[in-house]
Design a protein around this motif. Structure first.
Motif, PDB file in Angstrom:
ATOM      1  N   HIS B  77      -4.847  -1.440 -47.272  1.00 51.99           N
ATOM      2  CA  HIS B  77      -3.420  -1.647 -47.363  1.00 51.99           C
ATOM      3  C   HIS B  77      -3.066  -2.231 -48.748  1.00 51.99           C
ATOM      4  O   HIS B  77      -2.024  -1.566 -49.227  1.00 51.99           O
ATOM      5  CB  HIS B  77      -3.056  -2.621 -46.322  1.00 51.99           C
ATOM      6  N   THR B  78      -3.777  -2.910 -49.322  1.00 50.89           N
ATOM      7  CA  THR B  78      -3.471  -3.157 -50.862  1.00 50.89           C
ATOM      8  C   THR B  78      -3.759  -2.217 -51.831  1.00 50.89           C
ATOM      9  O   THR B  78      -3.033  -1.874 -52.420  1.00 50.89           O
ATOM     10  CB  THR B  78      -4.269  -4.471 -50.933  1.00 50.89           C
ATOM     11  N   THR B  79      -4.888  -1.821 -51.789  1.00 48.50           N
ATOM     12  CA  THR B  79      -5.308  -0.776 -52.720  1.00 48.50           C
ATOM     13  C   THR B  79      -4.978   0.777 -52.434  1.00 48.50           C
ATOM     14  O   THR B  79      -4.788   1.264 -53.546  1.00 48.50           O
ATOM     15  CB  THR B  79      -6.832  -0.868 -53.053  1.00 48.50           C
ATOM     16  N   TYR B  80      -5.056   1.146 -51.450  1.00 45.60           N
ATOM     17  CA  TYR B  80      -4.873   2.458 -51.046  1.00 45.60           C
ATOM     18  C   TYR B  80      -3.602   2.573 -49.922  1.00 45.60           C
ATOM     19  O   TYR B  80      -3.682   3.127 -48.787  1.00 45.60           O
ATOM     20  CB  TYR B  80      -5.783   3.303 -50.322  1.00 45.60           C
ATOM     21  N   PRO B  81      -2.466   2.365 -50.314  1.00 42.50           N
ATOM     22  CA  PRO B  81      -1.272   2.251 -49.374  1.00 42.50           C
ATOM     23  C   PRO B  81      -0.920   3.520 -48.766  1.00 42.50           C
ATOM     24  O   PRO B  81      -0.533   3.597 -47.497  1.00 42.50           O
ATOM     25  CB  PRO B  81       0.164   1.984 -50.217  1.00 42.50           C
ATOM     26  N   GLU B  82      -1.556   4.910 -49.281  1.00 39.55           N
ATOM     27  CA  GLU B  82      -1.210   5.877 -48.673  1.00 39.55           C
ATOM     28  C   GLU B  82      -2.132   6.302 -47.393  1.00 39.55           C
ATOM     29  O   GLU B  82      -2.007   7.041 -46.638  1.00 39.55           O
ATOM     30  CB  GLU B  82      -1.561   6.993 -49.513  1.00 39.55           C
ATOM     31  N   ILE B  83      -3.248   5.438 -47.285  1.00 38.27           N
ATOM     32  CA  ILE B  83      -4.296   5.575 -46.167  1.00 38.27           C
ATOM     33  C   ILE B  83      -3.674   4.905 -44.874  1.00 38.27           C
ATOM     34  O   ILE B  83      -3.145   3.684 -44.906  1.00 38.27           O
ATOM     35  CB  ILE B  83      -5.522   5.149 -46.784  1.00 38.27           C
ATOM     36  N   ASN B  84      -3.571   5.708 -43.787  1.00 36.54           N
ATOM     37  CA  ASN B  84      -3.506   5.116 -42.632  1.00 36.54           C
ATOM     38  C   ASN B  84      -4.621   4.470 -41.599  1.00 36.54           C
ATOM     39  O   ASN B  84      -5.846   5.212 -41.584  1.00 36.54           O
ATOM     40  CB  ASN B  84      -2.823   6.255 -41.543  1.00 36.54           C
ATOM     41  N   VAL B  85      -4.501   3.295 -41.094  1.00 31.06           N
ATOM     42  CA  VAL B  85      -5.559   2.765 -40.424  1.00 31.06           C
ATOM     43  C   VAL B  85      -5.524   2.521 -39.052  1.00 31.06           C
ATOM     44  O   VAL B  85      -4.376   2.535 -38.530  1.00 31.06           O
ATOM     45  CB  VAL B  85      -5.636   1.050 -40.880  1.00 31.06           C
ATOM     46  N   ILE B  86      -6.526   3.398 -38.381  1.00 32.47           N
ATOM     47  CA  ILE B  86      -6.471   3.608 -36.902  1.00 32.47           C
ATOM     48  C   ILE B  86      -7.397   2.670 -36.067  1.00 32.47           C
ATOM     49  O   ILE B  86      -8.299   2.491 -36.920  1.00 32.47           O
ATOM     50  CB  ILE B  86      -6.805   5.031 -36.482  1.00 32.47           C
ATOM     51  N   LEU B  87      -6.860   2.058 -35.224  1.00 33.27           N
ATOM     52  CA  LEU B  87      -7.658   1.303 -34.361  1.00 33.27           C
ATOM     53  C   LEU B  87      -7.622   1.365 -32.716  1.00 33.27           C
ATOM     54  O   LEU B  87      -6.660   1.924 -32.270  1.00 33.27           O
ATOM     55  CB  LEU B  87      -7.343  -0.327 -34.443  1.00 33.27           C
ATOM     56  N   GLN B  88      -8.468   1.266 -32.225  1.00 37.49           N
ATOM     57  CA  GLN B  88      -8.550   1.438 -30.495  1.00 37.49           C
ATOM     58  C   GLN B  88      -7.536   0.208 -29.999  1.00 37.49           C
ATOM     59  O   GLN B  88      -7.535  -0.905 -30.561  1.00 37.49           O
ATOM     60  CB  GLN B  88      -9.890   1.028 -30.086  1.00 37.49           C
ATOM     61  N   PRO B  89      -6.948   0.511 -29.006  1.00 31.27           N
ATOM     62  CA  PRO B  89      -6.041  -0.289 -28.563  1.00 31.27           C
ATOM     63  C   PRO B  89      -6.228  -1.884 -28.712  1.00 31.27           C
ATOM     64  O   PRO B  89      -5.494  -2.819 -28.997  1.00 31.27           O
ATOM     65  CB  PRO B  89      -5.483   0.141 -27.211  1.00 31.27           C
ATOM     66  N   ASP B  90      -7.516  -2.040 -27.832  1.00 27.64           N
ATOM     67  CA  ASP B  90      -7.844  -3.513 -27.679  1.00 27.64           C
ATOM     68  C   ASP B  90      -8.010  -4.125 -28.985  1.00 27.64           C
ATOM     69  O   ASP B  90      -7.660  -5.338 -29.165  1.00 27.64           O
ATOM     70  CB  ASP B  90      -8.869  -3.740 -26.850  1.00 27.64           C
ATOM     71  N   VAL B  91      -8.794  -3.360 -29.978  1.00 28.56           N
ATOM     72  CA  VAL B  91      -8.756  -3.938 -31.254  1.00 28.56           C
ATOM     73  C   VAL B  91      -7.541  -4.163 -31.915  1.00 28.56           C
ATOM     74  O   VAL B  91      -7.417  -5.218 -32.684  1.00 28.56           O
ATOM     75  CB  VAL B  91      -9.823  -2.961 -32.124  1.00 28.56           C
ATOM     76  N   SER B 115      -2.342   3.235 -33.109  1.00 33.96           N
ATOM     77  CA  SER B 115      -3.100   3.224 -31.964  1.00 33.96           C
ATOM     78  C   SER B 115      -2.848   4.427 -31.141  1.00 33.96           C
ATOM     79  O   SER B 115      -1.755   4.792 -31.108  1.00 33.96           O
ATOM     80  CB  SER B 115      -3.486   1.830 -31.376  1.00 33.96           C
ATOM     81  N   GLY B 116      -3.773   4.398 -29.996  1.00 29.08           N
ATOM     82  CA  GLY B 116      -3.089   5.531 -28.961  1.00 29.08           C
ATOM     83  C   GLY B 116      -4.314   5.577 -27.752  1.00 29.08           C
ATOM     84  O   GLY B 116      -5.345   5.007 -27.933  1.00 29.08           O
ATOM     85  N   THR B 117      -4.216   6.993 -27.161  1.00 30.48           N
ATOM     86  CA  THR B 117      -5.467   6.955 -26.552  1.00 30.48           C
ATOM     87  C   THR B 117      -6.520   7.586 -27.228  1.00 30.48           C
ATOM     88  O   THR B 117      -6.320   8.013 -28.373  1.00 30.48           O
ATOM     89  CB  THR B 117      -5.050   8.365 -25.382  1.00 30.48           C
ATOM     90  N   THR B 118      -7.777   7.657 -26.534  1.00 24.80           N
ATOM     91  CA  THR B 118      -8.850   7.776 -27.259  1.00 24.80           C
ATOM     92  C   THR B 118      -8.552   9.436 -27.676  1.00 24.80           C
ATOM     93  O   THR B 118      -9.124   9.569 -28.868  1.00 24.80           O
ATOM     94  CB  THR B 118     -10.249   7.625 -26.405  1.00 24.80           C
ATOM     95  N   ASP B 119      -8.041  10.212 -26.991  1.00 28.42           N
ATOM     96  CA  ASP B 119      -8.090  11.655 -27.200  1.00 28.42           C
ATOM     97  C   ASP B 119      -7.131  11.796 -28.674  1.00 28.42           C
ATOM     98  O   ASP B 119      -7.344  12.399 -29.267  1.00 28.42           O
ATOM     99  CB  ASP B 119      -7.280  12.411 -26.219  1.00 28.42           C
ATOM    100  N   GLU B 120      -5.884  11.226 -28.303  1.00 28.27           N
ATOM    101  CA  GLU B 120      -4.931  11.120 -29.835  1.00 28.27           C
ATOM    102  C   GLU B 120      -5.795  10.316 -31.048  1.00 28.27           C
ATOM    103  O   GLU B 120      -5.780  11.056 -32.080  1.00 28.27           O
ATOM    104  CB  GLU B 120      -3.892  10.169 -29.572  1.00 28.27           C
ATOM    105  N   ILE B 121      -6.294   9.230 -30.847  1.00 27.37           N
ATOM    106  CA  ILE B 121      -7.321   8.673 -32.054  1.00 27.37           C
ATOM    107  C   ILE B 121      -8.120   9.846 -32.549  1.00 27.37           C
ATOM    108  O   ILE B 121      -8.226   9.772 -33.814  1.00 27.37           O
ATOM    109  CB  ILE B 121      -7.956   7.434 -31.294  1.00 27.37           C
ATOM    110  N   THR B 122      -8.918  10.364 -31.742  1.00 28.33           N
ATOM    111  CA  THR B 122     -10.119  11.277 -32.214  1.00 28.33           C
ATOM    112  C   THR B 122      -9.381  12.437 -32.780  1.00 28.33           C
ATOM    113  O   THR B 122     -10.218  13.197 -33.761  1.00 28.33           O
ATOM    114  CB  THR B 122     -11.194  11.558 -31.091  1.00 28.33           C
ATOM    115  N   SER B 123      -8.358  13.065 -32.312  1.00 31.21           N
ATOM    116  CA  SER B 123      -7.711  14.143 -32.958  1.00 31.21           C
ATOM    117  C   SER B 123      -7.183  13.764 -34.264  1.00 31.21           C
ATOM    118  O   SER B 123      -6.792  14.805 -35.117  1.00 31.21           O
ATOM    119  CB  SER B 123      -6.692  14.822 -32.007  1.00 31.21           C
ATOM    120  N   LYS B 124      -6.954  12.565 -34.759  1.00 29.21           N
ATOM    121  CA  LYS B 124      -6.335  12.126 -35.984  1.00 29.21           C
ATOM    122  C   LYS B 124      -7.450  11.702 -37.078  1.00 29.21           C
ATOM    123  O   LYS B 124      -7.074  11.632 -38.110  1.00 29.21           O
ATOM    124  CB  LYS B 124      -5.108  11.275 -35.738  1.00 29.21           C
ATOM    125  N   ALA B 125      -8.484  11.265 -36.736  1.00 26.59           N
ATOM    126  CA  ALA B 125      -9.435  10.405 -37.649  1.00 26.59           C
ATOM    127  C   ALA B 125     -10.032  11.403 -38.564  1.00 26.59           C
ATOM    128  O   ALA B 125     -10.675  12.176 -38.143  1.00 26.59           O
ATOM    129  CB  ALA B 125     -10.333   9.554 -36.895  1.00 26.59           C
TER     130      ALA B 125
END
Ligand code: NAI
Ligand code: NAI
Ligand code: NAI
Ligand code: NAI
Lengths: 397, 397, 397, 397
Positions: B77-91, B115-125
């Protein structure tokens, strides 16, 4: 080792029934095409021209193989008069004697046998036929410095792991081969470069099965440093070590505890022989690996014998001494990570460039009986996973 | 097993320091190119577009990994503000709590977590980053039904065999990855098709390490018939059997006596687990093999329990019963000799055709530290060929 | 496990052809002498009194064994009317039904069968005869808490490793046994003491083959600390571990990679099952060893299942939990180096003192066919050192 | 091999600081008693008379061992003037030179060294002290044709598996030995009887570790028929075979895949070396076995070399030829089942009768450091069951 030269009398003796003629008179060999298909692990063998020159080799000192050879040559001469039969000089002389006395000879159609130096022979052969055991293939193939013609191997009496065909089938299968209806299994070989410490020269030998280094008769352990792609892998303190092709995985490597590797997997097996370590598990390295072995001095051996035996496909080579190096690569293409490679002078002139992964004709195309000769072989010949007698063992449930 | 759905509160809680947003708002994932070169066994990782969405996973229930995750996200977040961080819901929820209380927060630049469903997450990473042990990679990768993004794996505290990087190096290596200066090792996975006898349905699971069948808690031996390419290979009477990728050769297969196979060799390892046979040597089968296993009834088991445990990458699946079948292939391309193949309905829609040997993106590209991580791994982590203490063991002589 | 009690109807049904009577009416068992000689590894079996009470057990749910049992009992009743036949209650009832309908019955000489509780039965049996597989011996012997009578084991249909005699030979060999002309192989058993952490009680079980600890259906490795004679030996991270008598060396230990140990060598085999280590070689420990195993918590298992399966001679016992301990000794005499020993309360009252190396009757005397049944067994039943089909293999040269 | 005779100059050179005297002038050796106790696996070493003659041997060609030897002799001469130091002739000469020039010499108390033929030396030695590696014990012990005195073995520089003591401890432990406060581990040896086909003579050699037969430098497999107690066991087609005592189980047998056997278990290990069979599992045979090996002709070897290497404790013996026989027994007592035995003439005159199982002094009593030197040895020296680096491995949970 290879007595390239033949006795001066070879072409002198003449009889009206049989003649030995110089192989150099024949046309140069004629390479087939190998066609792969999406539903097969084998390659169709296709003669763009025609199959003309057949080199037949046999196991030495064996009556059974001589009788089979006579039978086989008779069959070729009778059924395919356009095919030329090539023999090594000593075999030619042995067979010559036999044809002199064989019953149904016809002076109008004398048996023609072709022979000459090893170089002459190998430059002319379109097909290699072997009669004998596994050792007969190993030896037949080792005559060829670079490209090896397709191999048709018959077992005689004793079975062999590399021998798909029983000699009884020789007529049928030869006809198939001639008519481009046979299929081949592609086996890759290892290349072994020996670099003697005190010797500018180096030499290359090809191995269909394996290269092994061993303490031999010395009761003292060998110490060998092994490097992969320029990186130190391990020091082996052991009786020795075997480097094996997948074909050789059922030979010495198996006895030393290695896994059974399908010949279809290009790779180099490193199997230790009786190592002084509890944790030396056999390794399967990529076919693209560049392996270097350096002979180190033995422990506890101030004065003595530090030489190490080296054998290629079971044939003993000159012993190695401390400081000597062996380089091993698979002939189907090595990736030299750091650019340094086995010096080009060390490679045979007629071989393709080392970094090309698509050497079209490297390896040996062995005529196969079925897609799964290998599965039959490990079950029927090696007795793989034999059940205990007291456990039920049927395929059905 | 995969709880695809997230709690309804996930996107509700808002703070000025940290926000969780729906991953479905992000752009679709962006696949890199993998470029091979003649002097390398690795593939250069090249972003034709740019790396935007990073999925970070961690070992559950571990303080060490949560701290590392906070550090890592902060760095991004500090160094690469353009990067989006995706996490699993519980994390995401776990991390959310932490950012609420972290000291140097800036309300003008709140932490964004997707975050989102597994399918959503895996389609974006675009990239998968794992923090933890080997199990964390296995689990992270198993989220992806078909194509897996490149994997950047860090070890934390305990080392792991599949983890080239220490977390201390995270800044440097992430920068390299972003700037297309990283290299990848290509690992192939196995596909496991489970066909229940009494069930029209079948299911496919991918294995990075291995698939194993086992007697589990039953004291009675499993009886399994194994076929390769339609041909009967062997009946296994044993605790069980492991089918392993080369990557998995250092996992269960190793414990069961298998050889160590370089991840660069596409192949399928068949290693028996405690077989009732003296002659069941581990086999290395071609990657193109089509393996079928049929569960047979146990001996001496008239009434009882005949079910067999099955696990994929260490995760237990539903037990198998007599008559159930497993089909195993390597995802890089199978040769179906007899034309019959794993029924197309059984293959995932988005996968390429089975007989094409050049599936460009099958397998997992793991970011590597050096060409020879594997040699370092077997020496430093597994203690390969450790010498006895009383034998001299230096590299030089 | 052992349903010691019989159904109340057991002695009620009466027929003129067959009667079941209480075994407690018979005289106490009559132990034979075992005489060793300088030219034999076996012990001559000598009845100082006479052989009177014969316990016959069989493999359950098997027609073949029931027919053999009827044949055997008929033979005894006809030829040796003074011999009493003892059966377990359920077997007695099964056989009873058969005798009701058998053709040539004689109301003047009804078949007498004796039965009762396990304790009653074992206190009366002079000889144990087993009909079935190896499991039938294991089970028959396990009925006896302390001293086991000589064992006469017949194979039926399927062969077994512990079964020297074919049922066809039953008349001849029984006559030899009766007339003190038989010879016995002395096999030693292991004693397994289970000490549950949260339980004052402990229990002792004898193992003819082996005791094994295993992860069972949990996909996670067991962690077991093993101590020998009070000294820490090793921590096992593995599927599990087998402790085996030499008799059991051809059972699970063999499948797990152990050596084949002659039953004549008193010892305890420690064989790991799929260990996470390259250097866990099987160990053969002295019979005098006192082995302690402590169950440790599994790795990576914060919340979950830490229980470990334990089986004795293939019979599952109650699972072990973290902190539970197992002590294993060989019944022929342990040397407790530090004085501490398996607490005396833990030993069965009727057993001799632990430090006496000459427990006269510990172990099992199995009636043998020849001095070298074991050599025949490993060759004919296990297929020891089977040659490859293509290698000549005759005894002569 | 044993140069029994010394140079004629041995006793001629005299100096006022050091003298070499004939060992035959000393009193005959004085055997200790070995007392066993119920709480120990070791035997207390008790001198009924007193310890007088100490034979000190060392590793040849090693500076480290010569310095240690000087130190040790100085210590004996200074502290225990009544003790006589015996050396082999060549060692005596080597040490003699050193004492000539050593600083603090005292002409009033010259150093006395005793030497002579091997027979003279071995008949006088009460104790054998070895300085060097495992090979030094093997060699020291091999000097003794029949009864071996207790052995006190020191490691120097490199550790050894058979060496419980570091040379730093020499003062303390020697004092303990002298004062009957030391304990011994009893190790049994194998006896190897070589019967050459064309030779009336036969010879006996004792092996502390092992006897191995091997193909040596011949690339062809050995064919050996093995009989146990007169019964055909198996034909070995292999590099060779090792017959090992339990002491030798951690030497060659281990490298060839054998189990680790406690030295307390009297037995004979049969371990194949690279056998051409998938099912040749190592065997542990009873110590009472009578093993016969017959050399068969090699396969495929009509003309050639059929000789087989044989080594005892790592020392090469004369090669064996087809038809030669080896008989192997454990010196602690063989049971000759069929009465036929290794012909008495073949046994050394001074040995006790073969069938007595209680040869009081057979075997070697090695002074031990603790009850569990062996457990320490396999852990600390062999690295038994080394955990992977990434698996937690602490004794506690
Ligand atoms: N202890 C052992 O197992 C040893 C094995 N060898 C092997 O012998 C090979 C040379 O063979 P020969 O000249 O016939 O020597 P040979 O006459 O000594 O026989 C070796 C045996 O190995 C068999 N064999 C050869 N290649 C094989 C393969 N690829 N798969 C399965 N079995 C195979 C042969 O049929 C023969 O039974 C070497 O390449 C080496 O692998 C050599 C020395 C020792
Ligand atoms: N007896 C054994 O060795 C058993 C091994 N396993 C293995 O465990 C794997 C699952 O791993 P986790 O979820 O971490 O389970 P886990 O927490 O039970 O640990 C298994 C161990 O294997 C290591 N490991 C995992 N993959 C590896 C690889 N490719 N190379 C070297 N080491 C590796 C892990 O670091 C860990 O130390 C399965 O795929 C299976 O291969 C599973 C059951 C028994
Ligand atoms: N993977 C394996 O090899 C496993 C083996 N077992 C063994 O099974 C034994 C129990 O036997 P069963 O009740 O018959 O179970 P079972 O019906 O499951 O059969 C086990 C097999 O082992 C054989 N067997 C038993 N004792 C033997 C011995 N001493 N030597 C050679 N073969 C032997 C039996 O004949 C049978 O074929 C246990 O003591 C254990 O050793 C138990 C679990 C797994
Ligand atoms: N591949 C192998 O492992 C081979 C082993 N040997 C063994 O070497 C022994 C002779 O030893 P050296 O004269 O020192 O020869 P050496 O100088 O060639 O060394 C053999 C190695 O084995 C070690 N060793 C000897 N006896 C041992 C034992 N009982 N337990 C554990 N380690 C032991 C020694 O310390 C040394 O490291 C033979 O009895 C034979 O067992 C001999 C040839 C090959």
């Amino acid at each position: 080792l290879q007595t390239a030269e033949y006795p001066s009398t070879l072409f002198k003796e003449t009889s009206k029934f049989v003649k030995i003629k110089p192989v150099r008179d024949l046309k140069l060999s004629n390479a087939p095409d190998y066609i792969s298909s999406p539903n097969s692990k084998l390659h169709a063998l296709l003669w763009p021209g025609s199959l003309q020159n057949v080199l037949v080799t046999k196991k030495p000192w064996s009556c059974a193989t001589k009788d089979a050879m006579i039978t086989f040559i008779n069959h070729l001469h009778t059924t395919y008069p356009e095919i030329n039969v090539i023999l090594q000089p000593d075999v030619a002389e042995e067979v010559y004697q036999d044809f002199l006395t064989t019953a149904n000879n016809d002076p109008n159609r004398p048996h023609m046998l072709y022979s000459g130096t090893t170089d002459e022979i190998t430059s002319k052969a379109d097909l290699l036929v072997t009669l004998g055991g596994d050792g007969t293939i190993l030896h037949g193939v080792s005559m060829f410095k670079s490209q090896v013609p397709p191999v048709l191997a018959f077992s005689l009496g004793t079975l062999g792991f590399l021998l798909p065909f029983d000699f009884k089938e020789h007529k049928e299968i030869f006809n198939k081969v001639l008519n481009s209806r046979a299929k081949c299994l592609h086996r890759t070989r290892l290349e072994c470069h020996v670099i003697k410490k005190n010797d500018g020269e180096s030499s290359v030998i090809h191995a269909m099965n394996d290269i092994f280094l061993h303490r031999g008769s010395s009761p003292h352990l060998t110490n060998l440093d092994i490097f992969v792609d320029g990186e130190f892998l391990t020091r082996t303190i052991a009786d020795g070590v075997v480097f094996s092709s997948p074909t050789g995985s059922t030979a010495y490597s198996l006895s030393a505890g290695g896994s059974i590797v399908s010949p279809l997997i290009p790779s180099i097996l490193l199997t230790p022989i009786c190592p002084r370590s509890l944790s030396f598990r056999p390794l399967i390295l990529p076919h693209s690996s560049h392996i270097k072995i350096r002979v180190c001095s033995k422990m506890n051996e101030k004065t003595g014998n530090n030489s190490v035996n080296i054998s290629v496909d079971g044939v003993a080579q000159n012993d190695l001494e401390v400081g000597d190096e062996i380089h091993i690569v698979n002939e189907v293409g090595t990736i030299y990570i750091d650019g340094t490679q086995v010096p080009p002078s060390k490679k045979l002139a007629d071989e393709t460039l080392p970094n090309s992964t698509s050497k079209q004709r490297a390896g040996i195309y062995c005529i196969a009986k079925s897609e799964n000769d290998w599965i039959k072989g490990i079950n029927d010949l090696l007795g793989f996973n034999s059940g205990f007698r007291f456990t039920r063992r049927k395929q059905d449930n």
